[in-house]
Design an enzyme around this catalytic site. Sequence first.
Site, PDB file in Angstrom:
ATOM      1  N   CYS A 284       0.866  -1.170   0.000  1.00 17.11           N
ATOM      2  CA  CYS A 284       0.000   0.000   0.000  1.00 17.11           C
ATOM      3  C   CYS A 284       0.903   1.220   0.000  1.00 17.11           C
ATOM      4  CB  CYS A 284      -0.818   0.077   1.273  1.00 17.11           C
ATOM      5  SG  CYS A 284      -1.743  -1.388   1.644  1.00 17.11           S
TER       6      CYS A 284
ATOM      7  N   ARG B 298       3.584   1.800  -6.735  1.00 17.05           N
ATOM      8  CA  ARG B 298       3.693   0.705  -5.774  1.00 17.05           C
ATOM      9  C   ARG B 298       2.585  -0.325  -5.982  1.00 17.05           C
ATOM     10  NH1 ARG B 298       6.679   2.486  -1.202  1.00 17.05           N
ATOM     11  NH2 ARG B 298       5.369   1.418   0.306  1.00 17.05           N
TER      12      ARG B 298
ATOM     13  N   TRP C 122      -3.829  -2.065  -1.283  1.00 16.05           N
ATOM     14  CA  TRP C 122      -3.612  -3.346  -1.967  1.00 16.05           C
ATOM     15  C   TRP C 122      -4.313  -4.364  -1.094  1.00 16.05           C
ATOM     16  CZ3 TRP C 122      -0.536  -4.468  -6.248  1.00 16.05           C
ATOM     17  CH2 TRP C 122      -0.385  -5.839  -6.519  1.00 16.05           C
TER      18      TRP C 122
ATOM     19  N   ASN D  63      -0.526   0.843   6.406  1.00 12.91           N
ATOM     20  CA  ASN D  63       0.174   0.008   5.419  1.00 12.91           C
ATOM     21  C   ASN D  63       0.723  -1.198   6.170  1.00 12.91           C
ATOM     22  OD1 ASN D  63       1.944  -1.063   3.548  1.00 12.91           O
ATOM     23  ND2 ASN D  63       3.429   0.603   3.706  1.00 12.91           N
ATOM     24  N   GLY D  64       0.528  -2.396   5.639  1.00 16.31           N
ATOM     25  CA  GLY D  64       1.066  -3.586   6.293  1.00 16.31           C
ATOM     26  C   GLY D  64      -0.040  -4.497   6.782  1.00 16.31           C
TER      27      GLY D  64
ATOM     28  N   GLU E 272      15.664 -13.729 -16.045  1.00 18.18           N
ATOM     29  CA  GLU E 272      15.210 -12.348 -15.851  1.00 18.18           C
ATOM     30  C   GLU E 272      14.389 -11.879 -17.058  1.00 18.18           C
ATOM     31  OE1 GLU E 272      14.788 -10.431 -13.532  1.00 18.18           O
ATOM     32  OE2 GLU E 272      14.698  -8.429 -14.369  1.00 18.18           O
TER      33      GLU E 272
ATOM     34  N   LYS F 151      10.522 -10.612 -16.825  1.00 13.36           N
ATOM     35  CA  LYS F 151      10.071  -9.302 -17.313  1.00 13.36           C
ATOM     36  C   LYS F 151       8.858  -9.472 -18.215  1.00 13.36           C
ATOM     37  CE  LYS F 151      11.470  -7.022 -15.131  1.00 13.36           C
ATOM     38  NZ  LYS F 151      12.378  -7.357 -14.093  1.00 13.36           N
TER      39      LYS F 151
ATOM     40  N   GLU G 289       5.706 -10.527 -16.250  1.00 16.34           N
ATOM     41  CA  GLU G 289       5.241  -9.487 -15.339  1.00 16.34           C
ATOM     42  C   GLU G 289       4.428  -8.407 -16.029  1.00 16.34           C
ATOM     43  OE1 GLU G 289       8.166  -8.353 -11.782  1.00 16.34           O
ATOM     44  OE2 GLU G 289       9.061  -8.149 -13.748  1.00 16.34           O
TER      45      GLU G 289
ATOM     46  N   HIS H 201      14.813 -32.707 -20.843  1.00 17.43           N
ATOM     47  CA  HIS H 201      14.297 -33.432 -19.674  1.00 17.43           C
ATOM     48  C   HIS H 201      12.872 -33.007 -19.320  1.00 17.43           C
ATOM     49  CE1 HIS H 201      18.224 -35.174 -19.182  1.00 17.43           C
ATOM     50  NE2 HIS H 201      18.745 -33.965 -19.289  1.00 17.43           N
TER      51      HIS H 201
ATOM     52  N   LYS I  23       5.663  -2.604  -6.039  1.00 25.52           N
ATOM     53  CA  LYS I  23       7.086  -2.252  -6.140  1.00 25.52           C
ATOM     54  C   LYS I  23       7.860  -2.709  -4.914  1.00 25.52           C
ATOM     55  CE  LYS I  23      10.554  -0.339  -8.163  1.00 25.52           C
ATOM     56  NZ  LYS I  23      11.074  -1.129  -9.278  1.00 25.52           N
TER      57      LYS I  23
HETATM   58  C1  F6R Z   1      10.575  -7.765 -10.731  1.00 26.32           C
HETATM   59  C2  F6R Z   1      10.495  -7.168  -9.430  1.00 26.32           C
HETATM   60  C3  F6R Z   1      10.411  -8.064  -8.238  1.00 26.32           C
HETATM   61  C4  F6R Z   1      11.454  -7.618  -7.217  1.00 26.32           C
HETATM   62  C5  F6R Z   1      11.297  -8.390  -5.913  1.00 26.32           C
HETATM   63  C6  F6R Z   1      12.374  -8.022  -4.900  1.00 26.32           C
HETATM   64  O1  F6R Z   1      10.551  -6.823 -11.748  1.00 26.32           O
HETATM   65  O2  F6R Z   1      10.536  -5.984  -9.312  1.00 26.32           O
HETATM   66  O3  F6R Z   1      10.576  -9.401  -8.578  1.00 26.32           O
HETATM   67  O4  F6R Z   1      12.707  -7.811  -7.775  1.00 26.32           O
HETATM   68  O5  F6R Z   1      10.043  -8.139  -5.358  1.00 26.32           O
HETATM   69  O6  F6R Z   1      12.346  -6.674  -4.595  1.00 26.32           O
HETATM   70  P1  F6R Z   1      13.531  -5.953  -3.865  1.00 26.32           P
HETATM   71  O7  F6R Z   1      14.691  -5.933  -4.779  1.00 26.32           O
HETATM   72  O8  F6R Z   1      13.014  -4.589  -3.555  1.00 26.32           O
HETATM   73  O9  F6R Z   1      13.842  -6.749  -2.617  1.00 26.32           O
END
Ligand code: F6R
Length: 632
Positions: A4, A29, A99, A125-126, A505, A509, A512, A528, A627
């Site tokens: 949030c 976020r 959220w 938040n939390g 990665e 991407k 996501e 496999h 985020k």
């Molecule tokens: C992918 C992404 C997430 C973060 C993950 C860890 O694009 O942003 O997979 O990499 O949530 O986040 P941090 O680096 O903030 O611990």
Amino acid sequence: MAMCGIIGYVGWRRSAQVLMEGLERLEYRGYDSAGLAWFEGDRVQRVRAVGNLASLRTALHDKRRLSSAALAERRLAGNPTGGATATLERQLGIGHTRWATHGAVTERNAHPHVDARGRVWIVLNGIIENHLELRARLARRGIACDSETDAEVVAQMLGLMYTGDLAQTVAETMHLFQGQYALVAMASEEPDLLVAVRQGAPLTIGIGQGEQFIASSIAAFLPHTREVAVPQDGEIAVLRADEVVLLDAAGEAHPPSVTSAGWDPERIEKDGYETFMLKEIHEQGAAVRATVQSAMAQIQDAARTVLSTQRIAALERVIVVACGTSYHAGLAGKLALERWARVPVEVDVASEFRYRDPILNQNTLVVAITQSGETADTLAAMRLARAHGAPVLVITNAPGSQATRDADGVLFTQAGIEMGVAATKTFVAQVAMLYMVALQVATVRRRLPSEMVGWLAEELQSLGDRIDELIATVDEPVATLARDLAGSQFFLYLGRLTGLPVALEGALKLKEISYVPTDAYAAGEMKHGPIALLSPQTPVICVATEVNVLPKLLANMAEVKARHAQVLAVAAEGFTEVNEYADHVVYVPRTDPLLEVLLAIVPLQLFAYHLARARSLSVDQPRNLAKTVTVE
Ligand code: F6R
């Protein structure tokens, strides 16, 4: 998983407007509903809306229309001010992007929440873990909650305990709330102050001239002030327009220690790019340059603690813990530490590590990687490591974050604020920093000839410029390819050794931001299992960056071709054999294969980006993603 954004404002600007703009800057976020409460004269007004902030703006607009009509009516009735004489002085309010965790996405569940008597208003938040128990306790006192949220339980509890002194009430009541959270509260009877507290969740105060801000992220108020202070966990922050005071556990008041945030306000704007993500992809060269440039001084600093010569010499093992993209950076870091420094390295996702009873001792260095510095699982993994006597080094992009306070040593990546939810420039900055650490460990342990260290360091220094050039040359062809393939239902990514973190990665991407299913494998594993997925409709993306295993990868590509699947490849310059097996090849400059990770990821980020745009998706705020993931 939850996320949030919260914000509070007290000062002289129109609070509803400041809060609304702050929420817009917290949008990255991730959220599914939003709300505001602010003082208008003596009354607290509230608007809440499901969906995006445009819905909240409309609700705000309607509310304003109604309240000006009411004011006009009161004027007609002979009360010219409508009873709202103090409107101009009282600019105070709180806001929230929610959220959903407890309770569905409904207006009723959206924050701000207020207690049954309408006295205490909060945004939270939390997660409050014992909310059910507290809810039952309230029910026994005859107080029924209006929503299903844990946040309302907090509002009701504070309302029940409210003494007329909000700071005192929060101080005396917070021990009831178990979990990791941050809250900002205001009281109808104290229209000049905000009270806030954090317990393991982010909260930063912005100190202005005759105005104060408080929010989950600096981004929310950066255009207004760069003077910031971060309260400690459990400290009560009391914000008035002309003063901020922190109350410690003993109730002692002290001023906050204020620092200046280094991020320029204009850098969080889009600079003419259509999205933050595209802007941030283009900033990767700069992020790598700045990170490499600052790394040596930071590593020298850490040599006084976690990276001392004695510790490096005694190192038996490194364990990297991280989540998501940061975990993929860790995989590249492992290859560098093992190849260059010959130290055994394990990489684990933090959520697994924290529950697997890992074997640790003081000669195990735990390296936590987290761009936000607030990821709950990573923080828990760090705590566990320290509790077992292992020193913890954190690599983060967020000054002042929780991780920086919990670690024995900190290295800051210099990517600048990243607004797009999908990590891009923070990834390359993490990998660059890990490589600098690996070179230091290799040097101290004398595992690489000094000429090799010198050459790699020089290559790393020039990598930022090569990333810039690469983006300029590949963006257009990659965009065309992505548009052509935008209708595909599934993508398989393959790589070997340094190509594997890139494949993982790249696949992350794409899923996501485009919501297209992807899978990523070590290419040797294909036969496999994943080979069963191949059909002429399956594009397969191969990362060919390691000369040693190139013949093996070419054989894998031939197997893919034999199933009539389409092969796309990212290859190091000079690997012309790849042309024979791939339908399309994007070449990246040739350097050390480890360094090529930082180049090979670029076309895959661009591919994901353009494919998502071709599907008209909102790349900066993909659905269901946040985020910063501050709860488990
Ligand atoms: C992918 C992404 C997430 C973060 C993950 C860890 O694009 O942003 O997979 O990499 O949530 O986040 P941090 O680096 O903030 O611990």
